[in-house]
Design a protein around this motif. Structure first.
Motif, short mmCIF file in Angstrom:
data_model
loop_
_atom_site.label_atom_id
_atom_site.label_comp_id
_atom_site.label_asym_id
_atom_site.label_seq_id
_atom_site.Cartn_x
_atom_site.Cartn_y
_atom_site.Cartn_z
N TYR A 370 1.10 -1.54 0.09
CA TYR A 370 -0.22 0.15 0.12
C TYR A 370 1.14 1.37 0.00
CZ TYR A 370 -4.06 2.78 1.34
OH TYR A 370 -4.95 3.81 1.27
N TYR A 371 1.63 1.26 0.97
CA TYR A 371 2.54 2.41 0.95
C TYR A 371 4.34 2.26 -0.15
CZ TYR A 371 -0.39 3.24 4.71
OH TYR A 371 -1.70 4.18 5.41
N GLY A 372 4.47 1.50 0.16
CA GLY A 372 6.03 1.30 -1.13
C GLY A 372 6.47 0.65 -0.57
N PRO A 373 7.99 0.14 -1.05
CA PRO A 373 8.51 -0.36 -0.19
C PRO A 373 10.01 -0.41 0.51
CG PRO A 373 9.38 0.31 -2.94
CD PRO A 373 8.00 0.20 -2.07
N VAL A 374 9.93 1.08 0.76
CA VAL A 374 10.26 1.46 1.46
C VAL A 374 9.87 1.63 2.65
CG1 VAL A 374 11.52 4.29 2.71
CG2 VAL A 374 11.94 3.68 0.24
N ALA A 375 8.64 1.34 2.99
CA ALA A 375 7.70 1.38 4.06
C ALA A 375 7.73 -0.22 4.34
CB ALA A 375 6.09 1.76 3.94
N GLY A 376 7.81 -0.91 3.53
CA GLY A 376 8.05 -2.01 3.54
C GLY A 376 9.30 -2.04 4.64
N LEU A 377 10.04 -2.12 3.66
CA LEU A 377 11.84 -1.92 5.02
C LEU A 377 11.31 -1.44 6.67
CD1 LEU A 377 14.35 -0.69 2.13
CD2 LEU A 377 14.34 -3.49 2.94
N LEU A 417 1.90 6.54 8.33
CA LEU A 417 2.90 6.28 7.13
C LEU A 417 1.11 7.68 6.03
CD1 LEU A 417 3.28 2.80 6.24
CD2 LEU A 417 5.23 4.67 6.28
N ASP A 418 0.02 7.42 6.81
CA ASP A 418 -0.61 8.34 6.54
C ASP A 418 -0.86 9.59 6.15
OD1 ASP A 418 -2.68 6.24 5.22
OD2 ASP A 418 -3.70 5.63 7.02
N SER A 419 0.14 10.13 7.59
CA SER A 419 0.12 12.14 7.62
C SER A 419 0.95 12.15 6.84
CB SER A 419 0.62 12.07 9.86
OG SER A 419 1.71 11.43 9.24
N PHE A 420 1.91 11.44 6.50
CA PHE A 420 3.56 11.37 5.07
C PHE A 420 2.68 11.52 4.11
CE2 PHE A 420 6.41 10.49 8.41
CZ PHE A 420 6.97 12.00 8.02
N ALA A 421 1.71 10.45 3.43
CA ALA A 421 0.67 11.16 2.31
C ALA A 421 0.49 12.36 2.78
CB ALA A 421 0.43 9.38 2.58
N LYS A 422 -0.80 12.27 3.39
CA LYS A 422 -1.33 13.84 3.61
C LYS A 422 -0.67 14.72 2.92
CE LYS A 422 -4.96 11.56 5.75
NZ LYS A 422 -6.16 11.18 6.77
N MET A 423 0.71 14.55 3.61
CA MET A 423 1.24 16.23 3.41
C MET A 423 1.70 16.12 1.88
SD MET A 423 3.01 16.34 7.12
CE MET A 423 4.09 14.80 7.38
N LYS A 424 2.30 14.97 1.22
CA LYS A 424 2.72 14.84 0.50
C LYS A 424 2.04 15.25 -0.87
CE LYS A 424 4.29 11.74 -3.21
NZ LYS A 424 5.27 10.03 -3.57
N GLU A 425 1.12 14.63 -0.63
CA GLU A 425 -0.46 15.38 -1.46
C GLU A 425 -0.74 16.33 -1.45
OE1 GLU A 425 -4.00 13.50 -0.83
OE2 GLU A 425 -2.92 10.91 -1.56
#
Length: 431
Positions: A370-377, A417-425
């Motif tokens: 959902y959030y990408g490979p970096v988040a997975g790491l 991760l949701d908060s970072f995604a919202k900031m990016k958007e």
């Protein structure tokens, strides 16, 4: 979209429920047959008796304490019984059921047996009756709920009680656990928002934590054990590679000798509920399961690990959840995160505890999907840090220790991760 769904539905219709059940029945019988090839029947029966009387807390490798033959027969018998119960209750062979059956099979190499598992299933059955609902609605929860089977064994054979009272109290313990599982499993799904695939593992961890606290309050010592086998890599790798190649080929054949739908599985986040068998078809799901099995086995061998009963349990669990959320694209970052964290902290990636963390850590595959490979790491690394510290809470009576840890990691990470995604958007919208 409509065309894709129509094509998938056509593939689903071509693979009947009868064929699907015959395949898992054949898998169960294969396990029993392999066990009978490894050891004579007298040795197997002695081994099954040893398995039944063990405390079964983490880590009790049945190959180590009872032999290859008994371990395989135990797994085959439990899987066979589970398949027959599912068939008798007319449960559809969906992704969740496939995951439950393979998880049952895997953990029957280190912790589950007929004696300690059936009582939990009975408890779930009684809950269904009290709710006046079909047992089929709760059967999958009952299969996953056997994660707490060691609690039954511990009370029956490890509490110091005389044999008969111990067995009776163990029976009552299992029924009670089974009875409270369904409502709790539903409630705790929202805790990690579907980003940890082993939802019942988290629920079992909470129940196990309460159980262990009560046992310790009454001065019963609960400590983990460490019975782990080694030296069987050649034989077991042949068994695993042949069985997973078989899954791959059968899937390809049932999928009209094509890989149609595989790319769509790879682009799925895996977040619950991701039922690949229903969404994409049974054939391509078997292809994905075969690929994941071969990849997991190869990972263990490439880093110099041992194919113990516990590790085989981890591999089979990964294969099962490859019908219900896992695929190479969302699982590799998690495994790599665990591997790198082990190296950074001076650990040995081939150690059985680290191997189990890597394999079972794929419970967090939806985070990477959902959030990408970096988040997975990041999720894999944090999981490696936490999983070794939560075992004390449930004393090893919850076999799904990684599911317990994974629930906390998902609940911790997802809001961030949701908060970072919202900031990016927000930044992108300003440009």
């Amino acid at each position: 979209m409509n065309k894709r769904l129509t094509a998938t539905q056509q593939l689903q219709r071509k693979v009947s429920e009868k064929i699907k059940y015959r395949l898992v029945l054949a898998y169960s019988l294969m396990l029993i047959g392999m066990g009978c090839l490894f050891d004579p029947l007298s040795t197997i029966f002695r081994g099954l008796w040893t398995i039944s009387l063990s405390s079964n807390v983490l880590i009790t490798d049945y190959i180590e304490i009872a032999g290859l033959g008994a371990a395989f027969v135990n797994s085959g018998l439990l899987t066979l019984l589970s398949v027959l119960v599912a068939r008798g209750n007319k449960v559809k062979m969906s992704g969740p059921l496939i995951a439950a059956l393979y998880t049952m099979s895997g953990f029957s190499f280190f912790g589950k047996n007929l004696l300690n598992s059936l009582t939990i299933t009975l408890g779930v059955y009684l809950y269904a009756k009290c709710q006046k609902k079909p047992f089929s609605n709760y059967l999958i929860v009952s299969l996953f709920g056997t994660a707490l089977a060691p609690a039954v064994s511990l009370v029956a054979f490890g509490s110091g009680l005389p044999l008969v009272p111990g067995i009776l109290l163990g029976f009552l313990t299992g029924v009670t656990i089974g009875f409270v599982l369904p409502p709790l499993a539903t409630q705790f799904l929202s805790f990690h928002q579907g980003f940890s695939l082993y939802n019942v593992g988290f629920t079992a961890g909470i129940i196990g934590m309460v159980f262990t606290a009560i046992m310790r309050m009454f001065k019963y010592d609960i400590s983990n054990v460490y019975f782990v086998s080694s030296g069987n890599n050649l034989l077991l790798s042949i068994v695993l590679y042949v069985s997973f190649t078989g899954l791959f080929v059968i899937g390809w054949w049932l999928n009209e000798r094509s890989f149609s739908g595989l790319s769509r599985i790879f682009h799925s986040s895996g977040k619950l509920v991701s039922d690949f068998a229903t969404l994409e078809g049974y054939g391509v799901t078997l292809i994905n399961m075969g690929m994941m099995g071969m990849a997991a086995t190869s990972y263990v061998l490439l880093i110099g690990g041992q194919l113990s009963g516990a590790v085989i349990g981890g591999i089979y669990t990964v294969v099962g959840f490859s019908a219900y959320g896992c695929h190479l694209r969302n699982s590799i970052p998690i495994v790599l995160g665990v591997y790198l964290m082990a190296l950074l902290t001076g650990g040995d990636p081939s150690d059985v505890s680290v191997l189990l963390t890597a394999l079972f850590g794929t419970t967090l595959a939806p985070v990477a999907g959902y959030y990408g490979p970096v988040a997975g790491l990041l999720a894999g690394g944090l999981h490696m840090a936490l999983v070794s510290n939560v075992g004390f809470l449930h004393g090893g009576v919850n076999l799904y220790n990684n599911g317990f840890s994974g629930g906390f990691i998902a609940a911790f990470l997802v809001p961030i991760l949701d908060s970072f995604a919202k900031m990016k958007e927000a930044r992108e919208s300003q440009h």
